[in-house]
Design a protein around this motif. Structure first.
Motif, PDB file in Angstrom:
ATOM      1  N   ILE A 144      51.076 -14.865  39.941  1.00  0.00           N
ATOM      2  CA  ILE A 144      50.811 -16.265  40.280  1.00  0.00           C
ATOM      3  C   ILE A 144      49.642 -16.825  39.470  1.00  0.00           C
ATOM      4  O   ILE A 144      49.730 -17.904  38.897  1.00  0.00           O
ATOM      5  N   TYR A 145      48.555 -16.054  39.410  1.00  0.00           N
ATOM      6  CA  TYR A 145      47.341 -16.550  38.763  1.00  0.00           C
ATOM      7  C   TYR A 145      47.085 -15.921  37.395  1.00  0.00           C
ATOM      8  O   TYR A 145      46.205 -16.380  36.671  1.00  0.00           O
ATOM      9  N   GLY A 146      47.829 -14.866  37.057  1.00  0.00           N
ATOM     10  CA  GLY A 146      47.669 -14.221  35.756  1.00  0.00           C
ATOM     11  C   GLY A 146      46.390 -13.425  35.615  1.00  0.00           C
ATOM     12  O   GLY A 146      46.032 -13.015  34.502  1.00  0.00           O
ATOM     13  N   SER A 147      45.701 -13.161  36.706  1.00  0.00           N
ATOM     14  CA  SER A 147      44.434 -12.429  36.653  1.00  0.00           C
ATOM     15  C   SER A 147      44.674 -10.958  36.952  1.00  0.00           C
ATOM     16  O   SER A 147      45.562 -10.594  37.738  1.00  0.00           O
ATOM     17  N   PRO A 148      43.872 -10.072  36.335  1.00  0.00           N
ATOM     18  CA  PRO A 148      44.038  -8.634  36.596  1.00  0.00           C
ATOM     19  C   PRO A 148      43.632  -8.279  38.023  1.00  0.00           C
ATOM     20  O   PRO A 148      42.674  -8.840  38.576  1.00  0.00           O
ATOM     21  N   MET A 149      44.368  -7.339  38.621  1.00  0.00           N
ATOM     22  CA  MET A 149      44.084  -6.846  39.965  1.00  0.00           C
ATOM     23  C   MET A 149      44.102  -5.319  39.910  1.00  0.00           C
ATOM     24  O   MET A 149      45.047  -4.686  40.393  1.00  0.00           O
ATOM     25  N   PRO A 150      43.070  -4.715  39.293  1.00  0.00           N
ATOM     26  CA  PRO A 150      43.101  -3.263  39.093  1.00  0.00           C
ATOM     27  C   PRO A 150      43.129  -2.489  40.413  1.00  0.00           C
ATOM     28  O   PRO A 150      42.519  -2.893  41.396  1.00  0.00           O
ATOM     29  N   TYR A 151      43.879  -1.389  40.393  1.00  0.00           N
ATOM     30  CA  TYR A 151      44.003  -0.491  41.550  1.00  0.00           C
ATOM     31  C   TYR A 151      44.478  -1.247  42.789  1.00  0.00           C
ATOM     32  O   TYR A 151      43.931  -1.120  43.881  1.00  0.00           O
ATOM     33  N   MET A 152      45.513  -2.033  42.591  1.00  0.00           N
ATOM     34  CA  MET A 152      46.059  -2.886  43.641  1.00  0.00           C
ATOM     35  C   MET A 152      46.783  -2.067  44.715  1.00  0.00           C
ATOM     36  O   MET A 152      47.586  -1.185  44.420  1.00  0.00           O
ATOM     37  N   LEU A 153      46.491  -2.399  45.981  1.00  0.00           N
ATOM     38  CA  LEU A 153      47.173  -1.846  47.151  1.00  0.00           C
ATOM     39  C   LEU A 153      47.781  -3.010  47.915  1.00  0.00           C
ATOM     40  O   LEU A 153      47.064  -3.773  48.569  1.00  0.00           O
ATOM     41  N   ARG A 154      49.108  -3.174  47.827  1.00  0.00           N
ATOM     42  CA  ARG A 154      49.755  -4.358  48.418  1.00  0.00           C
ATOM     43  C   ARG A 154      49.856  -4.224  49.932  1.00  0.00           C
ATOM     44  O   ARG A 154      50.241  -3.177  50.460  1.00  0.00           O
ATOM     45  N   LEU A 155      49.536  -5.342  50.621  1.00  0.00           N
ATOM     46  CA  LEU A 155      49.599  -5.389  52.077  1.00  0.00           C
ATOM     47  C   LEU A 155      50.711  -6.293  52.595  1.00  0.00           C
ATOM     48  O   LEU A 155      51.266  -6.037  53.665  1.00  0.00           O
ATOM     49  N   THR A 156      51.013  -7.387  51.897  1.00  0.00           N
ATOM     50  CA  THR A 156      52.036  -8.333  52.345  1.00  0.00           C
ATOM     51  C   THR A 156      52.955  -8.698  51.190  1.00  0.00           C
ATOM     52  O   THR A 156      52.608  -8.532  50.020  1.00  0.00           O
ATOM     53  N   ASN A 157      54.130  -9.241  51.546  1.00  0.00           N
ATOM     54  CA  ASN A 157      55.102  -9.632  50.523  1.00  0.00           C
ATOM     55  C   ASN A 157      54.665 -10.855  49.723  1.00  0.00           C
ATOM     56  O   ASN A 157      55.179 -11.093  48.627  1.00  0.00           O
ATOM     57  N   ASP A 158      53.743 -11.643  50.275  1.00  0.00           N
ATOM     58  CA  ASP A 158      53.304 -12.842  49.551  1.00  0.00           C
ATOM     59  C   ASP A 158      52.048 -12.591  48.719  1.00  0.00           C
ATOM     60  O   ASP A 158      51.389 -13.545  48.297  1.00  0.00           O
ATOM     61  N   GLY A 159      51.711 -11.327  48.473  1.00  0.00           N
ATOM     62  CA  GLY A 159      50.691 -11.021  47.481  1.00  0.00           C
ATOM     63  C   GLY A 159      49.334 -10.590  47.986  1.00  0.00           C
ATOM     64  O   GLY A 159      48.449 -10.265  47.182  1.00  0.00           O
ATOM     65  N   ILE A 160      49.103 -10.587  49.308  1.00  0.00           N
ATOM     66  CA  ILE A 160      47.801 -10.152  49.822  1.00  0.00           C
ATOM     67  C   ILE A 160      47.646  -8.655  49.577  1.00  0.00           C
ATOM     68  O   ILE A 160      48.544  -7.863  49.890  1.00  0.00           O
ATOM     69  N   SER A 161      46.497  -8.267  49.015  1.00  0.00           N
ATOM     70  CA  SER A 161      46.281  -6.867  48.679  1.00  0.00           C
ATOM     71  C   SER A 161      44.795  -6.552  48.665  1.00  0.00           C
ATOM     72  O   SER A 161      43.946  -7.442  48.752  1.00  0.00           O
ATOM     73  N   VAL A 162      44.501  -5.266  48.556  1.00  0.00           N
ATOM     74  CA  VAL A 162      43.153  -4.781  48.273  1.00  0.00           C
ATOM     75  C   VAL A 162      43.129  -4.412  46.804  1.00  0.00           C
ATOM     76  O   VAL A 162      44.027  -3.703  46.326  1.00  0.00           O
ATOM     77  N   HIS A 163      42.125  -4.871  46.056  1.00  0.00           N
ATOM     78  CA  HIS A 163      42.093  -4.556  44.626  1.00  0.00           C
ATOM     79  C   HIS A 163      40.668  -4.655  44.100  1.00  0.00           C
ATOM     80  O   HIS A 163      39.764  -5.220  44.751  1.00  0.00           O
ATOM     81  N   GLY A 164      40.465  -4.125  42.908  1.00  0.00           N
ATOM     82  CA  GLY A 164      39.165  -4.178  42.267  1.00  0.00           C
ATOM     83  C   GLY A 164      38.815  -5.593  41.839  1.00  0.00           C
ATOM     84  O   GLY A 164      39.678  -6.368  41.410  1.00  0.00           O
ATOM     85  N   ALA A 165      37.521  -5.938  41.956  1.00  0.00           N
ATOM     86  CA  ALA A 165      37.062  -7.283  41.603  1.00  0.00           C
ATOM     87  C   ALA A 165      35.557  -7.252  41.359  1.00  0.00           C
ATOM     88  O   ALA A 165      34.883  -6.251  41.652  1.00  0.00           O
ATOM     89  N   GLU A 166      35.047  -8.343  40.818  1.00  0.00           N
ATOM     90  CA  GLU A 166      33.604  -8.507  40.678  1.00  0.00           C
ATOM     91  C   GLU A 166      33.063  -9.029  42.010  1.00  0.00           C
ATOM     92  O   GLU A 166      33.209 -10.212  42.322  1.00  0.00           O
ATOM     93  N   VAL A 167      32.466  -8.139  42.767  1.00  0.00           N
ATOM     94  CA  VAL A 167      31.987  -8.511  44.093  1.00  0.00           C
ATOM     95  C   VAL A 167      30.565  -9.050  43.953  1.00  0.00           C
ATOM     96  O   VAL A 167      29.592  -8.287  43.925  1.00  0.00           O
TER      97      VAL A 167
END
Length: 213
Positions: A144-167
């Motif tokens: 959707i946004y074209g941004s990297p989501m390293p080490y993504m763990l998907r939680l929902t079908n509409d894209g909600i996940s846990v992933h690496g980011a600049e916190v």
């Protein structure tokens, strides 16, 4: 040649005609078809076997908090901790408290990881509830946004996940849970599909307390 008298000729004619009629009658006689009787066996009645209803599977007891990492003070943005000394094996559960902005990883009831997080803003809020991990992708890129989501763990079908980011302070996500990339890599290595992420707002856990929403 002797001639036959008329009365005798008539007698002979009667005998010939009579014999012919007898032969014709015999030729026209038909034999009725034989009646075939088929024996039909009586239906066999099967014995009814009474089977006991299957017993429902017992509900597994929830994990309880057995130990926590020795972290002093609130976590700062970008801060994370990881220690697998305890909880080497056993079931794994991830908890997220949006109010505290903290994600914790429990294995066999022992906290083995904790980090500060990013979460969704008011326009794209992070949902609350229980979410089994349905997909893992170490090099995922948002469709959707074209941004990297390293080490993504998907939680929902509409894209909600846990992933690496600049916190960092002032950042937010589009509903996902963002964790430091180094922490995300460790988390990615220990979770499996089906492990549950519990997202709450303001729920704290204490020693001996069940790990539930």
């Amino acid at each position: 040649m002797n001639s036959l008298s008329l009365p005798r000729l008539l007698a002979i004619a009667v005998l010939v005609i009579g014999a012919g009629l007898g032969i014709l009658a015999f030729a026209n006689r038909t034999v009725p078809p034989a009646t075939v009787v088929v024996a039909v066996p009586e239906p066999v009645r099967m014995a009814t076997v009474s089977r006991p209803a299957p017993k429902p599977s017992p509900t597994p007891a929830p994990l309880v908090v057995r130990s926590v990492l020795p972290i002093s003070g609130p976590l700062k943005f970008g801060e994370h901790h990881w220690d697998e000394t305890r909880g080497v094996t056993g079931p794994l559960i991830i908890t997220v408290d949006l109010e505290a902005q903290v994600l914790s990883v429990f294995r066999d009831g022992h906290e083995i990881g904790a980090t500060a997080i990013l979460y969704g803003d008011n326009d794209k809020p992070t949902p609350l509830g229980h979410f089994p991990i349905t997909e893992k992708d170490a090099v995922h890129v948002s469709s959707i946004y074209g941004s990297p989501m390293p080490y993504m763990l998907r939680l929902t079908n509409d894209g909600i996940s846990v992933h690496g980011a600049e916190v960092e302070w002032g950042y937010a996500t589009h509903g996902c849970i963002g964790v430091p990339v180094a922490f995300a890599k460790k988390l990615f290595g220990v979770v499996k599909l089906g492990d549950v992420v519990i997202i709450t707002r303001g729920k704290t856990l204490t020693m001996g307390q069940p790990i539930t929403a």
